[in-house]
Design a protein around this motif. Sequence first.
Motif, PDB file in Angstrom:
ATOM      1  N   LEU A 144     -19.348 -41.647   0.908  1.00  0.00           N
ATOM      2  CA  LEU A 144     -20.097 -42.907   0.865  1.00  0.00           C
ATOM      3  C   LEU A 144     -20.053 -43.509  -0.536  1.00  0.00           C
ATOM      4  O   LEU A 144     -19.829 -44.715  -0.698  1.00  0.00           O
ATOM      5  N   GLN A 145     -20.238 -42.693  -1.544  1.00  0.00           N
ATOM      6  CA  GLN A 145     -20.230 -43.183  -2.922  1.00  0.00           C
ATOM      7  C   GLN A 145     -18.874 -43.757  -3.306  1.00  0.00           C
ATOM      8  O   GLN A 145     -18.792 -44.744  -4.043  1.00  0.00           O
ATOM      9  N   ARG A 146     -17.811 -43.192  -2.792  1.00  0.00           N
ATOM     10  CA  ARG A 146     -16.462 -43.679  -3.111  1.00  0.00           C
ATOM     11  C   ARG A 146     -16.168 -45.034  -2.484  1.00  0.00           C
ATOM     12  O   ARG A 146     -15.256 -45.739  -2.923  1.00  0.00           O
ATOM     13  N   ARG A 147     -16.936 -45.425  -1.492  1.00  0.00           N
ATOM     14  CA  ARG A 147     -16.655 -46.685  -0.802  1.00  0.00           C
ATOM     15  C   ARG A 147     -17.142 -47.897  -1.590  1.00  0.00           C
ATOM     16  O   ARG A 147     -16.758 -49.029  -1.297  1.00  0.00           O
ATOM     17  N   ASN A 148     -17.975 -47.678  -2.581  1.00  0.00           N
ATOM     18  CA  ASN A 148     -18.372 -48.735  -3.523  1.00  0.00           C
ATOM     19  C   ASN A 148     -18.938 -49.981  -2.851  1.00  0.00           C
ATOM     20  O   ASN A 148     -18.497 -51.112  -3.113  1.00  0.00           O
ATOM     21  N   PHE A 149     -19.908 -49.810  -1.981  1.00  0.00           N
ATOM     22  CA  PHE A 149     -20.580 -50.953  -1.384  1.00  0.00           C
ATOM     23  C   PHE A 149     -21.307 -51.735  -2.470  1.00  0.00           C
ATOM     24  O   PHE A 149     -21.932 -51.161  -3.358  1.00  0.00           O
ATOM     25  N   SER A 150     -21.250 -53.053  -2.382  1.00  0.00           N
ATOM     26  CA  SER A 150     -21.739 -53.897  -3.470  1.00  0.00           C
ATOM     27  C   SER A 150     -23.240 -53.771  -3.720  1.00  0.00           C
ATOM     28  O   SER A 150     -23.696 -53.927  -4.851  1.00  0.00           O
ATOM     29  N   LYS A 151     -24.010 -53.484  -2.668  1.00  0.00           N
ATOM     30  CA  LYS A 151     -25.468 -53.465  -2.821  1.00  0.00           C
ATOM     31  C   LYS A 151     -26.061 -52.062  -2.704  1.00  0.00           C
ATOM     32  O   LYS A 151     -27.272 -51.916  -2.616  1.00  0.00           O
ATOM     33  N   LEU A 152     -25.210 -51.057  -2.696  1.00  0.00           N
ATOM     34  CA  LEU A 152     -25.702 -49.684  -2.626  1.00  0.00           C
ATOM     35  C   LEU A 152     -26.191 -49.240  -4.001  1.00  0.00           C
ATOM     36  O   LEU A 152     -25.414 -49.147  -4.944  1.00  0.00           O
ATOM     37  N   ILE A 153     -27.475 -48.979  -4.098  1.00  0.00           N
ATOM     38  CA  ILE A 153     -28.074 -48.568  -5.372  1.00  0.00           C
ATOM     39  C   ILE A 153     -27.961 -47.067  -5.578  1.00  0.00           C
ATOM     40  O   ILE A 153     -27.657 -46.592  -6.681  1.00  0.00           O
ATOM     41  N   GLU A 154     -28.182 -46.307  -4.495  1.00  0.00           N
ATOM     42  CA  GLU A 154     -28.206 -44.852  -4.641  1.00  0.00           C
ATOM     43  C   GLU A 154     -27.897 -44.174  -3.310  1.00  0.00           C
ATOM     44  O   GLU A 154     -28.342 -44.620  -2.258  1.00  0.00           O
ATOM     45  N   ALA A 155     -27.104 -43.095  -3.379  1.00  0.00           N
ATOM     46  CA  ALA A 155     -26.848 -42.234  -2.220  1.00  0.00           C
ATOM     47  C   ALA A 155     -27.091 -40.801  -2.668  1.00  0.00           C
ATOM     48  O   ALA A 155     -26.523 -40.352  -3.671  1.00  0.00           O
ATOM     49  N   ARG A 156     -27.945 -40.099  -1.926  1.00  0.00           N
ATOM     50  CA  ARG A 156     -28.357 -38.763  -2.344  1.00  0.00           C
ATOM     51  C   ARG A 156     -28.296 -37.769  -1.190  1.00  0.00           C
ATOM     52  O   ARG A 156     -28.505 -38.118  -0.035  1.00  0.00           O
ATOM     53  N   VAL A 157     -28.063 -36.506  -1.550  1.00  0.00           N
ATOM     54  CA  VAL A 157     -28.204 -35.398  -0.609  1.00  0.00           C
ATOM     55  C   VAL A 157     -29.683 -35.040  -0.534  1.00  0.00           C
ATOM     56  O   VAL A 157     -30.387 -35.043  -1.547  1.00  0.00           O
ATOM     57  N   PHE A 158     -30.187 -34.763   0.692  1.00  0.00           N
ATOM     58  CA  PHE A 158     -31.569 -34.310   0.828  1.00  0.00           C
ATOM     59  C   PHE A 158     -31.639 -33.194   1.845  1.00  0.00           C
ATOM     60  O   PHE A 158     -30.635 -32.847   2.475  1.00  0.00           O
ATOM     61  N   ASP A 159     -32.821 -32.599   2.007  1.00  0.00           N
ATOM     62  CA  ASP A 159     -32.955 -31.401   2.840  1.00  0.00           C
ATOM     63  C   ASP A 159     -33.098 -31.688   4.325  1.00  0.00           C
ATOM     64  O   ASP A 159     -33.281 -30.771   5.128  1.00  0.00           O
ATOM     65  N   GLY A 160     -33.016 -32.964   4.703  1.00  0.00           N
ATOM     66  CA  GLY A 160     -33.087 -33.323   6.103  1.00  0.00           C
ATOM     67  C   GLY A 160     -34.465 -33.730   6.580  1.00  0.00           C
ATOM     68  O   GLY A 160     -34.605 -34.320   7.653  1.00  0.00           O
ATOM     69  N   TYR A 161     -35.486 -33.445   5.783  1.00  0.00           N
ATOM     70  CA  TYR A 161     -36.855 -33.727   6.229  1.00  0.00           C
ATOM     71  C   TYR A 161     -37.733 -34.393   5.172  1.00  0.00           C
ATOM     72  O   TYR A 161     -38.499 -35.298   5.489  1.00  0.00           O
ATOM     73  N   THR A 162     -37.645 -33.975   3.940  1.00  0.00           N
ATOM     74  CA  THR A 162     -38.492 -34.552   2.886  1.00  0.00           C
ATOM     75  C   THR A 162     -37.741 -35.679   2.189  1.00  0.00           C
ATOM     76  O   THR A 162     -36.749 -35.449   1.498  1.00  0.00           O
ATOM     77  N   ILE A 163     -38.199 -36.903   2.385  1.00  0.00           N
ATOM     78  CA  ILE A 163     -37.565 -38.062   1.758  1.00  0.00           C
ATOM     79  C   ILE A 163     -38.007 -38.140   0.299  1.00  0.00           C
ATOM     80  O   ILE A 163     -39.202 -38.233   0.021  1.00  0.00           O
ATOM     81  N   PRO A 164     -37.078 -38.098  -0.641  1.00  0.00           N
ATOM     82  CA  PRO A 164     -37.430 -38.010  -2.063  1.00  0.00           C
ATOM     83  C   PRO A 164     -37.770 -39.355  -2.707  1.00  0.00           C
ATOM     84  O   PRO A 164     -37.234 -39.712  -3.765  1.00  0.00           O
ATOM     85  N   TYR A 165     -38.662 -40.107  -2.066  1.00  0.00           N
ATOM     86  CA  TYR A 165     -39.120 -41.378  -2.610  1.00  0.00           C
ATOM     87  C   TYR A 165     -40.624 -41.494  -2.419  1.00  0.00           C
ATOM     88  O   TYR A 165     -41.215 -40.835  -1.561  1.00  0.00           O
ATOM     89  N   GLU A 166     -41.243 -42.365  -3.228  1.00  0.00           N
ATOM     90  CA  GLU A 166     -42.694 -42.535  -3.187  1.00  0.00           C
ATOM     91  C   GLU A 166     -43.132 -43.236  -1.901  1.00  0.00           C
ATOM     92  O   GLU A 166     -42.329 -43.859  -1.203  1.00  0.00           O
ATOM     93  N   ASP A 167     -44.411 -43.152  -1.618  1.00  0.00           N
ATOM     94  CA  ASP A 167     -44.984 -43.808  -0.444  1.00  0.00           C
ATOM     95  C   ASP A 167     -44.686 -45.307  -0.467  1.00  0.00           C
ATOM     96  O   ASP A 167     -44.757 -45.956  -1.518  1.00  0.00           O
ATOM     97  N   LYS A 168     -44.347 -45.830   0.698  1.00  0.00           N
ATOM     98  CA  LYS A 168     -44.111 -47.269   0.896  1.00  0.00           C
ATOM     99  C   LYS A 168     -43.123 -47.844  -0.124  1.00  0.00           C
ATOM    100  O   LYS A 168     -43.305 -48.924  -0.674  1.00  0.00           O
ATOM    101  N   SER A 169     -42.037 -47.133  -0.331  1.00  0.00           N
ATOM    102  CA  SER A 169     -41.017 -47.565  -1.293  1.00  0.00           C
ATOM    103  C   SER A 169     -40.061 -48.609  -0.722  1.00  0.00           C
ATOM    104  O   SER A 169     -39.369 -49.294  -1.486  1.00  0.00           O
TER     105      SER A 169
END
Length: 258
Positions: A86-111
């Motif tokens: 996904l990162q190699r595809r260089n989408f113009s508006k993609l800010i961040e692509a991350r690996v996660f554990d499948g359940y805990t979303i690593p962002y603050e509430d109502k982000s």
Amino acid sequence: MKVEVSEDVLKKYESQYNEKIIEWRDTGGYYKAQHIMTLCERQGIKPRKVLEVGAGEGSILRHLDEADFAEEFYALEISKTGVEFLQRRNFSKLIEARVFDGYTIPYEDKSFDLVILSHVLEHVEYERRVLRELKRVSDLHAIEVPLDFCVDVDERWTTYMGYGHINIYNPALLRFLLRSEGLEILDEVLDIHGEKVFEYKTFVMEKRADTYENRTAVEQQLKIARDKFESRKGREKEMYAKDFSVLTRDTGKSISIF
């Protein structure tokens, strides 16, 4: 207790994303993106900041990015190979692509203004845990599942497990799950497989000759299938649909029994 994707499941998805399947996944991603945009347009929603959970190699984000659906996109995926692609595809508006554990979303509430969960619920071991995280990080959610349910689904379980589908849905089952988790369904889209998907299966996967005669025959088949589907009403139409998309809003309620 921390919940993560099991090691066996993770190993399977690490090998899912490669150059050979990108065209196929992008073809299906076109229609998934169309469903999301239709739901939001009909509700007058123009999100600025969007997260896709289970983004794979970006087959949906590609089409949303090209359509200027949002100003910023974020992506989470359990597969490292998926995120790297996904990162190699260089989408113009993609800010961040991350690996996660499948359940805990690593962002603050109502982000986020909107979270996308498309063709993911059928793969996860703990559906309700995923839905509760979606509610935590956004009030609005675009969710789509394939409609795999049939009366003899128990006899076909090895086929569905071969797709990685460990949960089976029809529209009523998904509505029950969502409503019981405090999600209000704002709008729905029922659909059959899109034309591009059908053509890809015919001319690429089945390797039929791409002649005028064969293409005309495919177009006729598609028209018959589409007309038959559109003529159905209510619950009958649900029986013939292949994909079910919903736009949900967090009501602020949690599961309540007894």
